[in-house]
Design a protein around this motif. Structure first.
Motif, PDB file in Angstrom:
ATOM      1  N   LEU A 131      16.239   2.409  19.406  1.00  0.00           N
ATOM      2  CA  LEU A 131      15.314   3.042  20.453  1.00  0.00           C
ATOM      3  C   LEU A 131      15.638   4.798  20.608  1.00  0.00           C
ATOM      4  CD1 LEU A 131      15.618   0.470  23.406  1.00  0.00           C
ATOM      5  CD2 LEU A 131      13.747   0.580  21.466  1.00  0.00           C
ATOM      6  N   LEU A 132      16.598   4.942  19.617  1.00  0.00           N
ATOM      7  CA  LEU A 132      16.881   6.545  19.714  1.00  0.00           C
ATOM      8  C   LEU A 132      15.827   7.342  19.283  1.00  0.00           C
ATOM      9  CD1 LEU A 132      19.609   7.474  20.686  1.00  0.00           C
ATOM     10  CD2 LEU A 132      20.218   7.947  17.971  1.00  0.00           C
ATOM     11  N   GLU A 133      15.556   8.208  20.127  1.00  0.00           N
ATOM     12  CA  GLU A 133      14.542   9.345  19.860  1.00  0.00           C
ATOM     13  C   GLU A 133      14.926  10.578  18.917  1.00  0.00           C
ATOM     14  OE1 GLU A 133      12.114   8.597  23.925  1.00  0.00           O
ATOM     15  OE2 GLU A 133      13.456  10.368  23.998  1.00  0.00           O
ATOM     16  N   SER A 134      13.828  10.998  18.363  1.00  0.00           N
ATOM     17  CA  SER A 134      14.119  12.292  17.439  1.00  0.00           C
ATOM     18  C   SER A 134      13.139  13.308  17.542  1.00  0.00           C
ATOM     19  CB  SER A 134      14.166  11.567  16.099  1.00  0.00           C
ATOM     20  OG  SER A 134      12.842  11.350  15.642  1.00  0.00           O
ATOM     21  N   GLU A 135      13.477  14.338  17.311  1.00  0.00           N
ATOM     22  CA  GLU A 135      12.485  15.471  17.042  1.00  0.00           C
ATOM     23  C   GLU A 135      11.327  15.306  16.398  1.00  0.00           C
ATOM     24  OE1 GLU A 135      13.893  19.789  16.891  1.00  0.00           O
ATOM     25  OE2 GLU A 135      15.839  18.864  17.002  1.00  0.00           O
ATOM     26  N   LEU A 136      11.680  14.310  14.988  1.00  0.00           N
ATOM     27  CA  LEU A 136      10.757  14.123  13.986  1.00  0.00           C
ATOM     28  C   LEU A 136       9.422  13.122  14.680  1.00  0.00           C
ATOM     29  CD1 LEU A 136       9.915  14.195  11.128  1.00  0.00           C
ATOM     30  CD2 LEU A 136      11.054  11.817  10.736  1.00  0.00           C
ATOM     31  N   GLN A 137      10.021  12.320  15.809  1.00  0.00           N
ATOM     32  CA  GLN A 137       9.274  11.307  16.334  1.00  0.00           C
ATOM     33  C   GLN A 137       8.045  12.258  17.034  1.00  0.00           C
ATOM     34  OE1 GLN A 137      11.222   9.208  19.197  1.00  0.00           O
ATOM     35  NE2 GLN A 137      10.985   7.197  17.959  1.00  0.00           N
ATOM     36  N   VAL A 138       8.655  13.326  17.758  1.00  0.00           N
ATOM     37  CA  VAL A 138       7.609  14.358  18.485  1.00  0.00           C
ATOM     38  C   VAL A 138       6.887  14.922  17.707  1.00  0.00           C
ATOM     39  CG1 VAL A 138       7.368  16.021  20.062  1.00  0.00           C
ATOM     40  CG2 VAL A 138       9.354  14.190  20.334  1.00  0.00           C
ATOM     41  N   SER A 139       7.322  15.150  16.418  1.00  0.00           N
ATOM     42  CA  SER A 139       6.081  15.959  15.521  1.00  0.00           C
ATOM     43  C   SER A 139       5.386  15.091  14.909  1.00  0.00           C
ATOM     44  CB  SER A 139       7.130  16.671  14.323  1.00  0.00           C
ATOM     45  OG  SER A 139       8.209  17.322  14.757  1.00  0.00           O
ATOM     46  N   THR A 140       5.428  13.679  14.840  1.00  0.00           N
ATOM     47  CA  THR A 140       4.477  12.741  14.345  1.00  0.00           C
ATOM     48  C   THR A 140       3.579  12.480  15.400  1.00  0.00           C
ATOM     49  OG1 THR A 140       6.516  11.605  13.301  1.00  0.00           O
ATOM     50  CG2 THR A 140       4.531  10.466  13.441  1.00  0.00           C
ATOM     51  N   LEU A 141       3.987  12.412  16.754  1.00  0.00           N
ATOM     52  CA  LEU A 141       3.024  12.010  17.838  1.00  0.00           C
ATOM     53  C   LEU A 141       2.030  13.359  17.918  1.00  0.00           C
ATOM     54  CD1 LEU A 141       5.294  10.945  20.752  1.00  0.00           C
ATOM     55  CD2 LEU A 141       3.336   9.714  19.535  1.00  0.00           C
ATOM     56  N   PHE A 142       2.629  14.416  17.843  1.00  0.00           N
ATOM     57  CA  PHE A 142       1.860  15.874  17.848  1.00  0.00           C
ATOM     58  C   PHE A 142       1.834  16.534  16.446  1.00  0.00           C
ATOM     59  CE2 PHE A 142       3.769  14.787  21.904  1.00  0.00           C
ATOM     60  CZ  PHE A 142       2.596  14.584  22.611  1.00  0.00           C
ATOM     61  N   PRO A 143       1.094  16.116  15.477  1.00  0.00           N
ATOM     62  CA  PRO A 143       1.504  16.640  14.200  1.00  0.00           C
ATOM     63  C   PRO A 143       0.862  18.069  13.692  1.00  0.00           C
ATOM     64  CG  PRO A 143      -0.451  14.882  14.116  1.00  0.00           C
ATOM     65  CD  PRO A 143       0.077  14.939  15.682  1.00  0.00           C
ATOM     66  N   MET A 144       1.615  18.635  12.644  1.00  0.00           N
ATOM     67  CA  MET A 144       1.115  19.881  12.550  1.00  0.00           C
ATOM     68  C   MET A 144      -0.396  20.098  11.905  1.00  0.00           C
ATOM     69  SD  MET A 144       3.391  22.312  11.069  1.00  0.00           S
ATOM     70  CE  MET A 144       4.530  22.554   9.677  1.00  0.00           C
ATOM     71  N   LEU A 145      -1.099  21.129  12.250  1.00  0.00           N
ATOM     72  CA  LEU A 145      -2.434  21.385  11.730  1.00  0.00           C
ATOM     73  C   LEU A 145      -2.282  21.861  10.359  1.00  0.00           C
ATOM     74  CD1 LEU A 145      -4.651  22.644  14.616  1.00  0.00           C
ATOM     75  CD2 LEU A 145      -4.540  20.254  13.658  1.00  0.00           C
ATOM     76  N   THR A 146      -2.688  21.137   9.432  1.00  0.00           N
ATOM     77  CA  THR A 146      -2.943  21.227   8.008  1.00  0.00           C
ATOM     78  C   THR A 146      -4.490  21.592   7.508  1.00  0.00           C
ATOM     79  OG1 THR A 146      -2.510  19.213   7.258  1.00  0.00           O
ATOM     80  CG2 THR A 146      -0.462  20.594   7.481  1.00  0.00           C
ATOM     81  N   ASN A 147      -4.383  22.148   6.240  1.00  0.00           N
ATOM     82  CA  ASN A 147      -5.841  22.602   5.702  1.00  0.00           C
ATOM     83  C   ASN A 147      -6.850  22.952   6.766  1.00  0.00           C
ATOM     84  OD1 ASN A 147      -4.774  21.348   3.315  1.00  0.00           O
ATOM     85  ND2 ASN A 147      -5.116  19.536   3.920  1.00  0.00           N
ATOM     86  N   ARG A 148      -6.382  23.939   7.627  1.00  0.00           N
ATOM     87  CA  ARG A 148      -7.398  24.334   8.457  1.00  0.00           C
ATOM     88  C   ARG A 148      -8.503  25.004   7.643  1.00  0.00           C
ATOM     89  NH1 ARG A 148      -3.441  27.749  12.321  1.00  0.00           N
ATOM     90  NH2 ARG A 148      -5.555  27.817  13.397  1.00  0.00           N
ATOM     91  N   PRO A 149      -9.987  24.916   8.217  1.00  0.00           N
ATOM     92  CA  PRO A 149     -11.071  25.421   7.707  1.00  0.00           C
ATOM     93  C   PRO A 149     -10.764  27.235   7.413  1.00  0.00           C
ATOM     94  CG  PRO A 149     -11.711  24.819   9.743  1.00  0.00           C
ATOM     95  CD  PRO A 149     -10.218  24.324   9.334  1.00  0.00           C
ATOM     96  N   SER A 150     -11.071  27.737   6.391  1.00  0.00           N
ATOM     97  CA  SER A 150     -10.811  29.073   6.317  1.00  0.00           C
ATOM     98  C   SER A 150     -11.928  29.784   7.508  1.00  0.00           C
ATOM     99  CB  SER A 150     -11.096  29.448   4.714  1.00  0.00           C
ATOM    100  OG  SER A 150     -12.342  28.960   4.415  1.00  0.00           O
ATOM    101  N   VAL A 151     -11.766  31.065   7.340  1.00  0.00           N
ATOM    102  CA  VAL A 151     -12.586  32.103   8.421  1.00  0.00           C
ATOM    103  C   VAL A 151     -12.760  33.042   7.637  1.00  0.00           C
ATOM    104  CG1 VAL A 151     -12.456  33.266  10.537  1.00  0.00           C
ATOM    105  CG2 VAL A 151     -10.838  31.271  10.251  1.00  0.00           C
ATOM    106  N   ARG A 152     -14.270  33.361   7.795  1.00  0.00           N
ATOM    107  CA  ARG A 152     -14.692  34.614   7.161  1.00  0.00           C
ATOM    108  C   ARG A 152     -14.937  35.767   8.154  1.00  0.00           C
ATOM    109  NH1 ARG A 152     -17.373  34.514   2.267  1.00  0.00           N
ATOM    110  NH2 ARG A 152     -19.396  35.781   2.700  1.00  0.00           N
ATOM    111  N   TYR A 153     -14.472  36.848   7.723  1.00  0.00           N
ATOM    112  CA  TYR A 153     -14.855  37.955   8.657  1.00  0.00           C
ATOM    113  C   TYR A 153     -15.175  39.123   7.959  1.00  0.00           C
ATOM    114  CZ  TYR A 153      -9.874  39.639   7.586  1.00  0.00           C
ATOM    115  OH  TYR A 153      -9.041  40.005   7.126  1.00  0.00           O
ATOM    116  N   THR A 154     -15.800  40.242   8.454  1.00  0.00           N
ATOM    117  CA  THR A 154     -16.271  41.339   7.828  1.00  0.00           C
ATOM    118  C   THR A 154     -15.922  42.452   8.834  1.00  0.00           C
ATOM    119  OG1 THR A 154     -18.334  40.158   7.539  1.00  0.00           O
ATOM    120  CG2 THR A 154     -18.448  42.478   7.220  1.00  0.00           C
ATOM    121  N   ASN A 155     -15.266  43.507   8.012  1.00  0.00           N
ATOM    122  CA  ASN A 155     -14.982  44.851   8.529  1.00  0.00           C
ATOM    123  C   ASN A 155     -15.698  45.944   7.860  1.00  0.00           C
ATOM    124  OD1 ASN A 155     -13.361  45.320   6.662  1.00  0.00           O
ATOM    125  ND2 ASN A 155     -11.318  44.792   7.956  1.00  0.00           N
ATOM    126  N   GLU A 156     -15.477  46.998   8.066  1.00  0.00           N
ATOM    127  CA  GLU A 156     -15.941  48.409   7.364  1.00  0.00           C
ATOM    128  C   GLU A 156     -15.811  48.241   5.971  1.00  0.00           C
ATOM    129  OE1 GLU A 156     -12.459  49.529   9.822  1.00  0.00           O
ATOM    130  OE2 GLU A 156     -14.283  48.321   9.988  1.00  0.00           O
TER     131      GLU A 156
END
Ligand code: HEC
Ligand code: HEC
Length: 399
Positions: free
Chosen positions: A99-124
């Motif tokens: 039953l021992l808890e771990s940081e890894l368990q928390v990261s599994t419950l609230f996973p890292m966001l990967t492969n986020r959609p790319s953003v296009r932006y325009t400047n001068e």
């Protein structure tokens, strides 16, 4: 959001029997299937220590604790599909190894966001594509045990007067600013009276949460957590009943307030008194307010400040898609700790990261940068006396 008072908890003054019973509960080493736990399961299933006093003991029963008892807490930035800030504790112990808890368990419950959609932006200069990096919504903190001396007074502090104190301070800063003096800071935000982030406004609410979260004791105000799930176990039977909780709260509320101990020697006493005038002259007392809401010698305004040094993010693209709600304290904001008893409550800061008072003062940046700078610029005698003053703020002599 705050746990509010219940009629059966905040009535008449505690009797000596209640206080003796409450002290016994504060010191009791809970076991699995404890005889005091009624139909509950006793200690755990997950916990950080088997008694309150295991962490709260420096300078007497109810004091602060050393870094080896620090608690690993986390908060999670809201995401699509989860609008609130999730938070919890990774317990360091469990009644069964599996039953021992771990940081890894928390990261599994609230996973890292990967492969986020790319953003296009325009400047001068043209149009670009920006690939947002992986994003970890989980933020961990290690939290050091504060002393509970005088908690009963803080519980009864005149909150309206605490609010007015901050408003006056902000008005003072604004008026100084109009006069061209930019050195004064606005008062920080006010949350609750208790917790390093002011996350609770009542002592009974905090004590009930401490029973459940630190020792795994379900009680009428707070269920113990389900191991690994970071959720309350609503089905768990009470380990503490109303009377036990009420008496434990009454005992914590009865802990005497810390006291200033002035040196016997007249010359040394003079240095300490001078140290306090330095403390106030260089702006320490702006946040560490000596008298607040009817409490003398508290040395806190109970407000939250970000006193970390800011890292220069110039040139970096701000990752602004996911944020804490503005009403929520930032990860860097912490409540001004009352300095009463500070001589006996090392290590310092929310993380126990400062072993000495000198180191704690040195760590003040951000909103406290001006005051920290004035401390370094003050002459050696002023600095020595200020430290002598802080060292006169002692834990109460315990019977
Ligand atoms: C594993 C160590 C540990 C144990 C065991 C523990 N505490 Fe604490 N206590 C802490 C820490 C760490 C904090 C600060 C938490 C925060 O502010 O987020 C704290 C804070 C508190 C506070 C709030 C103090 C303030 O002024 O903000 C109270 C009240 C309290 N504990 C009571 C208790 C009681 C009652 C028990 C027993 C049921 C208990 N604690 C058990 C570590 C512990
Ligand atoms: C802008 C408000 C502010 C000012 C000004 C300020 N402090 Fe603090 N102080 C804080 C906060 C907030 C913390 C806790 C920070 C943390 O835990 O991360 C703190 C922590 C401390 C601590 C550690 C206490 C403990 O129990 O851990 C000491 C000692 C201290 N301050 C002394 C001073 C002195 C001396 C000065 C003047 C040179 C000063 N402070 C000025 C806000 C302030």
């Amino acid at each position: 959001m705050f746990a509010t008072g219940y009629w059966w908890m905040t009535t008449a003054a505690a009797t000596p029997e209640q206080l003796t019973h409450g002290k016994m509960l504060f010191e009791h080493q809970w076991t699995v299937g404890d005889k005091l736990a009624g139909e509950g399961d006793g200690l755990g299933p997950v916990f950080n220590a088997d008694s309150c006093v295991a962490c709260h003991f420096q300078g007497g029963v109810g004091g602060g604790g050393p870094n080896q008892n620090n608690v690993l807490a986390f908060q999670v930035i809201p995401m699509r599909g989860r609008r609130n800030v999730a938070s919890g504790v990774v317990h360091s112990m469990a009644v069964l190894d599996e039953l021992l808890e771990s940081e890894l368990q928390v990261s599994t419950l609230f996973p890292m966001l990967t492969n986020r959609p790319s953003v296009r932006y325009t400047n001068e200069c043209g149009t670009y594509t920006y690939q947002p990096p992986d994003f970890d919504p989980v933020h961990f903190d290690t939290i050091n045990t504060p002393a509970l001396f005088g908690a009963g007074l803080i519980d009864k502090i005149n909150f309206a007067s605490v609010q007015i104190h901050g408003v006056k301070r902000s008005l003072g800063a604004i008026s100084a600013c109009l006069d061209g003096d930019m050195s004064q800071m606005l008062a920080g935000r006010l949350k609750g009276r208790f917790g390093w982030k002011g996350q609770f406004n009542s002592l009974e609410g905090f004590v009930a949460a401490a029973c459940a979260m630190e020792v795994g004791l379900s009680n009428p105000l707070k269920p113990q957590p389900i191991p690994g799930a970071q959720k309350p176990d609503e089905k768990a039977k009470w380990d503490m009943d109303r009377k036990q909780l009420r008496d434990l709260v009454a005992f914590v509320a009865s802990l005497p307030a810390p006291k200033q101990v002035l040196p016997e020697d007249a010359k040394e006493r003079q240095l300490v008194l001078h140290g306090e005038t330095v403390f106030s002259r260089i702006g320490c007392a702006d946040c560490h307010t000596p008298n607040l809401g009817g409490i003398n010698g508290l040395y806190s305004d109970l407000r939250l400040y970000d006193i970390t040094q800011k890292i220069d993010t110039y040139g970096m693209v701000e990752d602004s898609e996911f944020k804490l709600p503005v009403s929520h304290p930032t990860f860097e904001e912490w409540k001004t700790p009352p300095l009463w008893g500070v001589a006996d409550s090392a290590p310092y800061f929310h993380d126990g990261g400062s072993p000495t008072l000198e180191d704690a003062i040195d760590r003040h940046g951000g909103s406290a940068a001006n005051s920290q700078k004035q401390f370094t610029l003050a002459g050696a005698p002023d600095r020595r006396d200020l430290l002598a003053f802080l060292k006169s703020l002692r834990a109460p002599a315990m019977p």
